[in-house]
Motif scaffolding. Structure first.
Motif, short mmCIF file in Angstrom:
data_model
loop_
_atom_site.label_atom_id
_atom_site.label_comp_id
_atom_site.label_asym_id
_atom_site.label_seq_id
_atom_site.Cartn_x
_atom_site.Cartn_y
_atom_site.Cartn_z
N THR A 91 0.84 -1.19 0.00
CA THR A 91 0.00 0.00 0.00
C THR A 91 0.88 1.24 0.00
O THR A 91 2.11 1.14 0.04
N LEU A 92 0.24 2.40 -0.07
CA LEU A 92 0.96 3.67 -0.21
C LEU A 92 0.33 4.74 0.67
O LEU A 92 -0.89 4.89 0.68
N ALA A 93 1.16 5.47 1.42
CA ALA A 93 0.67 6.61 2.20
C ALA A 93 1.54 7.82 1.89
O ALA A 93 2.75 7.76 2.05
N ALA A 136 -1.74 7.57 6.05
CA ALA A 136 -1.01 6.58 6.85
C ALA A 136 -1.96 5.87 7.82
O ALA A 136 -1.86 4.67 8.02
N LYS A 137 -2.91 6.63 8.39
CA LYS A 137 -3.92 6.00 9.26
C LYS A 137 -4.72 4.97 8.48
O LYS A 137 -5.00 3.88 8.97
N GLY A 138 -5.09 5.34 7.25
CA GLY A 138 -5.83 4.40 6.39
C GLY A 138 -5.00 3.14 6.15
O GLY A 138 -5.51 2.02 6.23
N PRO A 159 6.52 9.50 13.92
CA PRO A 159 5.68 8.63 14.76
C PRO A 159 4.73 7.75 13.93
O PRO A 159 4.45 6.61 14.30
N CYS A 160 4.26 8.29 12.79
CA CYS A 160 3.37 7.50 11.92
C CYS A 160 4.16 6.38 11.25
O CYS A 160 3.67 5.26 11.09
N GLN A 190 1.00 5.47 21.50
CA GLN A 190 2.30 4.99 21.95
C GLN A 190 3.46 5.65 21.19
O GLN A 190 4.41 6.13 21.80
N THR A 191 3.34 5.71 19.85
CA THR A 191 4.46 6.25 19.08
C THR A 191 4.56 7.77 19.20
O THR A 191 5.62 8.33 18.97
N HIS A 192 3.45 8.44 19.54
CA HIS A 192 3.50 9.90 19.71
C HIS A 192 3.95 10.30 21.11
O HIS A 192 4.35 11.45 21.31
N GLY A 193 3.83 9.38 22.07
CA GLY A 193 4.21 9.72 23.45
C GLY A 193 3.43 10.92 23.95
O GLY A 193 2.20 10.92 23.90
#
Ligand SMILES: [Mn+2]
Length: 337
Positions: free
Chosen positions: A8-10, A16-18, A46-47, A265-268
């Motif tokens: 897939t591609l973001a 990226a959420k998709g 973070p994404c 989690q990744t954004h803290g």
């Protein structure tokens, strides 16, 4: 098989959420294939981290930096930037066969059988069924094909301004040559098709394997009340929105369960757009039992049946309200009885 992958591609954080929801939906249905995400240079770190915990490979594609044929093509056709990024999937030659899926698709059951198909297999586009829709397609990575596609792009451009136009012109015998390359429509069901042929959707809709949220409004443009498990409105006008409420809810349920916690989690401590509305449950109720409007919900408009008919004919369809699938189905049932 390890040499086959879903790709897939973001190009930004929203897509990226998709991609994350798509990846989770493939894993939920026990795919045995690898998962690959191509990301554009604008996708935040973070994404990318969140994508890395779902996908086996996350590859940053910056056509601007590549200094190769793709970069040269981009200089001549700057309008086709995202298209060149997508065509990059043909360079994944560590895999023998791949299935590309747009980040705005959602998998409803295992679809590994797609790998039995050959390049280029795809489902018809609902708007012009002699064209295939490039949201889901089977392909064979090959540097040679990639070069040919780039040359084709430079010389002919795209008749619709995007990758679908380019790919249909390049694989131009799809409509006529080999029926085994026509994927059944249930592998790429777009909401727009549901409303243009409702009786067919009633008959075959439950067989759908992949939903494609085609159009301007994407699931991530809505917001979600996680406490009530309800999807809330978006800021665009209803006539731009063609998404089926049931599939929209499925997308948000999967996002809430297994993507949002990952992003948290990744954004803290860094703030990010979770897409959740955080209205406390009690505050939404008044003493008389009436409810507050959600911040982004369109105001309720009661229109006469004649006015509604005129709006429908002008293409302004209230998919989430009066013209929702359930209401239409009820109306149909009353005629069919
Ligand atoms: Mn799409």
């Amino acid at each position: 098989m390890s040499d086959q992958a879903f790709v897939t591609l973001a190009t930004n954080d929203a897509y990226a959420k998709g991609a994350m929801v798509l990846g989770r939906s493939l894993l939920k249905h026990n795919t045995t294939k690898k998962l690959v995400a191509l990301v554009g240079p604008h996708v935040a770190e973070p994404c990318r981290d969140a994508l890395r915990s779902i996908f086996h490979e996350v590859l940053v594609v910056d056509v601007m930096d590549s200094g190769d044929a793709a970069h040269l093509s981009l200089m001549k056709r700057p309008d086709l930037g995202v298209t060149f990024t997508k065509l990059h999937c043909w360079t994944l030659t560590q895999y023998s066969k791949c299935v590309f899926m747009d980040a705005d698709t959602l998998v409803l059951s295992n679809i590994d059988e797609l790998f039995e198909r050959e390049e280029l297999s795809a489902a018809p586009d609902p708007g012009w069924p002699d064209c295939f829709n490039s949201g889901v397609f089977v392909f064979r990575p090959s540097d040679e094909t990639h070069e040919k596609l780039l040359t084709f792009c430079r010389e002919h451009g795209s008749f619709d301004g995007g990758d679908q136009g380019v790919l249909n012109s390049f694989f131009n015998t799809w409509a006529t040559a080999d029926i085994s390359k026509h994927l059944p429509f249930i592998y790429n069901l777009s909401s727009i098709a549901i409303y243009s042929y409702l009786p067919a959707f009633k008959q075959y809709g439950h067989d759908a394997k992949v939903v494609h949220f085609l159009g301007k409004v994407k699931p991530w443009n809505y917001s979600y009340d996680a406490q009530r498990g309800e999807v809330k409105g978006h800021s665009l006008s209803p006539d731009q929105c063609h998404l089926h409420p049931d599939y929209l809810l499925m997308w948000w349920q999967l996002y809430a369960k297994s993507v949002q916690p990952l992003l948290q989690q990744t954004h803290g401590d860094a703030p990010f757009d979770s897409g959740f509305v955080d209205a406390p449950v009690d505050a939404a109720l008044h003493e008389d039992g009436s409810e507050d409007q959600a911040p982004f919900a369109p105001p309720p408009q009661k229109v006469s049946s004649e006015e509604r008919k005129q709006r429908w004919e002008a293409g302004q369809i209230d998919y989430m309200g009066d013209d929702s699938f359930d209401n239409i189905a009820r109306k149909l049932d009353s005629f069919l009885k």
